[in-house]
Design an enzyme around this catalytic site. Structure first.
Site, PDB file in Angstrom:
ATOM      1  N   GLY A  11      35.097  40.260  33.658  1.00 46.90           N
ATOM      2  CA  GLY A  11      34.802  41.111  34.816  1.00 46.90           C
ATOM      3  C   GLY A  11      35.921  42.109  35.075  1.00 46.90           C
ATOM      4  O   GLY A  11      36.884  42.217  34.302  1.00 46.90           O
ATOM      5  N   ASP A  34      33.918  33.172  29.983  1.00 42.22           N
ATOM      6  CA  ASP A  34      32.914  33.995  30.666  1.00 42.22           C
ATOM      7  C   ASP A  34      31.540  33.506  30.211  1.00 42.22           C
ATOM      8  O   ASP A  34      31.441  32.771  29.230  1.00 42.22           O
ATOM      9  CB  ASP A  34      33.101  35.487  30.349  1.00 42.22           C
ATOM     10  CG  ASP A  34      32.533  36.373  31.451  1.00 42.22           C
ATOM     11  OD1 ASP A  34      33.317  37.006  32.191  1.00 42.22           O
ATOM     12  OD2 ASP A  34      31.287  36.410  31.592  1.00 42.22           O
ATOM     13  N   ASP A  52      29.411  28.967  31.777  1.00 38.79           N
ATOM     14  CA  ASP A  52      28.615  29.286  32.959  1.00 38.79           C
ATOM     15  C   ASP A  52      29.221  28.447  34.093  1.00 38.79           C
ATOM     16  O   ASP A  52      29.215  27.209  34.016  1.00 38.79           O
ATOM     17  CB  ASP A  52      27.156  28.894  32.685  1.00 38.79           C
ATOM     18  CG  ASP A  52      26.268  29.018  33.912  1.00 38.79           C
ATOM     19  OD1 ASP A  52      26.796  29.180  35.040  1.00 38.79           O
ATOM     20  OD2 ASP A  52      25.038  28.916  33.746  1.00 38.79           O
ATOM     21  N   TYR A 141      27.757  37.930  50.863  1.00 33.02           N
ATOM     22  CA  TYR A 141      29.067  37.924  50.191  1.00 33.02           C
ATOM     23  C   TYR A 141      30.160  37.470  51.158  1.00 33.02           C
ATOM     24  O   TYR A 141      31.009  36.645  50.824  1.00 33.02           O
ATOM     25  CB  TYR A 141      29.323  39.344  49.702  1.00 33.02           C
ATOM     26  CG  TYR A 141      30.610  39.565  48.924  1.00 33.02           C
ATOM     27  CD1 TYR A 141      30.796  39.005  47.672  1.00 33.02           C
ATOM     28  CD2 TYR A 141      31.612  40.397  49.443  1.00 33.02           C
ATOM     29  CE1 TYR A 141      31.961  39.250  46.947  1.00 33.02           C
ATOM     30  CE2 TYR A 141      32.769  40.649  48.726  1.00 33.02           C
ATOM     31  CZ  TYR A 141      32.935  40.084  47.479  1.00 33.02           C
ATOM     32  OH  TYR A 141      34.083  40.329  46.764  1.00 33.02           O
TER      33      TYR A 141
HETATM   34  C1  AKB Z   1      33.052  44.723  46.842  1.00 34.26           C
HETATM   35  O1  AKB Z   1      32.982  45.922  47.183  1.00 34.26           O
HETATM   36  O2  AKB Z   1      32.129  43.923  46.925  1.00 34.26           O
HETATM   37  C2  AKB Z   1      34.400  44.218  46.361  1.00 34.26           C
HETATM   38  C3  AKB Z   1      35.204  43.655  47.484  1.00 34.26           C
HETATM   39  C4  AKB Z   1      35.899  44.545  48.425  1.00 34.26           C
HETATM   40  O3  AKB Z   1      35.270  42.469  47.624  1.00 34.26           O
HETATM   41  N1  AKB Z   1      35.108  45.269  45.703  1.00 34.26           N
END
Ligand code: AKB
Length: 311
Positions: A11, A34, A52, A141
């Site tokens: 990544g 990876d 994985d 996230y």
């Molecule tokens: C994203 O934009 O998702 C990442 C972060 C700031 O965690 N680059």
């Protein structure tokens, strides 16, 4: 000497961190993993295994096989992708993290995983965002990142695992492009500036977010992992940043090198919404005080280097 196993090594962060760690600790002491292979130096230039991160047994077996004493867990979906596929993000981001923490607990490894400015939300103070503050993110996230910070703290206090982490801002690099993030525009803009002297930004004018150049991010990971634990009041995760910028501030800097560069906007409501829920500028003083964090690259120095390298 450390023996380090990295997940997500192909990544954006992993592909550079693997090479840097091999320079510092020796090629044979850094095992890149990876979910896929590639022709890159990461795969061809040192130990590499397919992994994985949702496969707990394989993660344990590989860490044991290579006798690793440190796990750097990077594999994760970024913010915009996680918003498109929230359940997949939960399964990969949280499932992978739990497997990595369990492996670290079972095998007595030191542990690093990145958090993000995404761990903050709309009710967090927007400017000079403190190290310890309100964290009520509104994205999948962000939910993953806050949970990850808490879980990493829990593995330290409950099981004594030496967990450490950084809240990364957007990371800018010329080696591997990011994918699926909200801050990716700040990388794309340099490539398009060199290719077409023009860029259409999906992030709107006046939207400030923290950013950092990749060499500073790599040094920060190593410095934190090497830091004296007696000096750490925090562990997961330290605010780190080098600059707070918006599309028009990068543009101003690029124009010093490419005067004809044009910026236009075609705002993506999803990524704009995520960006607006994040801070404008975080305060990294805890990282400076507890383990000496200092970024070398400001916007001017980074822009010059990015344009030279991308060319
Ligand atoms: C994203 O934009 O998702 C990442 C972060 C700031 O965690 N680059």
């Amino acid at each position: 000497m450390k023996k380090i196993l990295l997940t997500g090594a192909l990544g954006q962060i992993g592909s550079e961190l693997t090479m840097k760690l091999r320079e510092v600790y020796g090629t044979d002491n850094v095992i890149a993993t990876d979910i896929r292979e590639s022709d890159s130096e990461v795969v061809k230039g040192g130990p590499f295994e397919i992994l994985d991160v949702t496969d707990a047994q394989k993660m344990h077996d590989l860490t044991k096989k290579h006798d690793a004493d440190t796990i750097i867990h990077l594999a994760a979906l970024l913010s915009a992708t996680a918003e498109k596929k929230p359940l997949l993000a939960w399964n990969i981001n949280m499932g992978g993290l739990v497997n990595a923490l369990e492996t670290a607990r079972e095998l007595g490894c030191q542990f690093f995983t990145p958090s993000s400015i995404g761990a903050f939300g709309p009710s967090t103070p927007k400017d000079a965002t403190p190290q310890d503050t309100i964290q009520r993110p509104t994205t999948m996230y962000g939910v993953n990142k806050v949970s990850g910070e808490l879980l990493s703290d829990y593995y330290y206090s409950r099981f004594g695992v030496d967990t450490r982490g950084l809240r990364f801002p957007g990371l800018i690099s010329y080696v591997t492009q990011p994918g699926g993030g909200t801050t990716d525009y700040a990388v794309e803009i340099y490539y398009e500036a060199v290719k077409k002297a023009a860029y259409t930004s999906y992030i709107g004018e006046g939207t400030y977010m923290d950013m950092m150049y990749m060499p500073d991010a790599l040094n920060a990971v190593i410095d934190l992992m090497e830091a004296d634990p007696a000096k750490l009041k925090h562990r997961n995760s330290f605010n780190v940043t080098a600059m707070s910028i918006a599309p028009e501030t990068i543009t101003e800097e690029i124009r010093k090198h490419i005067p004809e560069f044009e910026l236009s906007y075609d705002v993506d409501p999803v990524r704009q919404g995520i960006a607006e829920s994040w801070p404008n500028a975080i305060d990294a003083s805890a990282a400076s005080e507890e383990w000496g964090f200092k970024a070398e690259y400001d916007l001017a120095k980074m822009t010059k280097d990015m344009l030279d390298k991308v060319k």
